[in-house]
Scaffold this active site. Structure first.
Site, PDB file in Angstrom:
ATOM      1  N   ASP A  44       0.962  -1.142   0.148  1.00 24.07           N
ATOM      2  CA  ASP A  44      -0.165   0.189  -0.170  1.00 24.07           C
ATOM      3  C   ASP A  44       0.656   1.385  -0.001  1.00 24.07           C
ATOM      4  O   ASP A  44       0.697   2.163  -0.663  1.00 24.07           O
ATOM      5  CB  ASP A  44      -0.972  -0.010   1.328  1.00 24.07           C
ATOM      6  CG  ASP A  44      -1.895   1.200   1.518  1.00 24.07           C
ATOM      7  OD1 ASP A  44      -2.660   1.097   0.526  1.00 24.07           O
ATOM      8  OD2 ASP A  44      -1.388   2.039   2.221  1.00 24.07           O
TER       9      ASP A  44
ATOM     10  N   GLU B   3      -1.300  -5.088  -4.357  1.00 28.72           N
ATOM     11  CA  GLU B   3      -0.299  -4.339  -3.635  1.00 28.72           C
ATOM     12  C   GLU B   3       0.439  -5.533  -2.894  1.00 28.72           C
ATOM     13  O   GLU B   3       1.709  -4.758  -2.746  1.00 28.72           O
ATOM     14  CB  GLU B   3      -1.239  -3.734  -2.611  1.00 28.72           C
ATOM     15  CG  GLU B   3      -1.986  -2.595  -3.186  1.00 28.72           C
ATOM     16  CD  GLU B   3      -3.069  -1.698  -1.980  1.00 28.72           C
ATOM     17  OE1 GLU B   3      -3.159  -0.811  -2.251  1.00 28.72           O
ATOM     18  OE2 GLU B   3      -3.253  -2.467  -0.911  1.00 28.72           O
TER      19      GLU B   3
END
Length: 242
Positions: A55, A126
């Site tokens: 992230d 991610e």
């Protein structure tokens, strides 16, 4: 280091080739395997921690690309564009483009959940970025293939200002600062002529009005208000560090 299971190793090597990377690249294969393991398969050995790292990595990759490509772009626009680039919708789209769903280990109970598929793919994407970053502690395994996607998307967004996501950027800031979401209040101001600005929106936080704006739709009015608020309350250096 290769994996114990040759079949899984071949699957991961196939993905790496799709990314345009050589299989001789310094990839930590055990991390890449983990990045493509859903929590329904294992409660402890899954992608959740790598997703957390990824992230931050995807936001960094987007920020660096924007800074290099548009050195004169206002930093507020950087944040709004980046909010689109790192959205679940875009990340899931990229995951599908590289066929991540073919390599993602998911238990049967989750495979039937079509509603959660986009979120799963975005999370896995991610996590893959997290695994690649931790393999080298930099972006050298990521930027060669991700930059051109982000660059193309950013160009499209800049040509269509309506896609700039100031609402997401503002929400991100308020959550980071106060752990709360902003409140939008919308009223219809021009019902007779629908070709003009029909709605007026205000955005509030902790009882204070942060900004207001108008638009032909509720969404457009909220975005206009969010832009006013975001650019008013966030210093440039704070936006850059988000």
């Amino acid at each position: 280091m290769t994996l114990v299971y040759p079949r899984r190793q071949r699957q991961l090597e196939s993905l790496v080739r799709k990314l345009g990377l050589p299989i001789t690249a310094p990839i930590k294969w055990e991390l890449l395997d983990l990045a493509l393991t859903h929590p329904t398969v294992s409660e402890s050995a899954n992608y959740e921690q790598l997703e957390f790292v990824g992230d931050a990595v995807v936001r960094l990759a987007a920020a660096v690309m924007l800074w290099e490509t548009y050195p004169d772009c206002p930093v507020g626009d950087f944040a709004a564009i980046r909010s689109v680039l790192v959205s679940d919708r875009i990340l899931a789209q990229l995951a599908r483009e590289y066929g991540l769903e073919l390599h993602l280990l998911v238990a049967g109970s989750a495979t039937s959940d079509k509603i959660g598929q986009e979120s799963r793919l975005a999370d896995a994407f991610e996590a893959v970025l997290g695994a690649l970053y931790l393999s080298t502690s930099n972006l050298e395994l990521i930027r060669p293939w991700l930059d051109h996607h982000f660059r193309q998307l950013a160009a499209e967004i800049r040509l269509d200002p309506a896609r700039l996501n100031y609402k997401a950027a503002l929400q991100e800031w308020t959550q980071a600062q106060f752990k709360v979401l902003p409140e939008y209040r919308v009223v219809e101001i021009n019902q007779a002529n629908r070709t003009q600005e029909r709605f007026a929106a205000e955005v509030w936080l902790h009882g204070n009005k942060l900004g207001e704006g108008k638009g032909r739709s509720i969404k457009a009015a909220e975005q206009a208000a969010a832009k006013v608020a975001f650019l008013a309350i966030t210093p440039p250096e704070e936006i850059a560090n988000q």
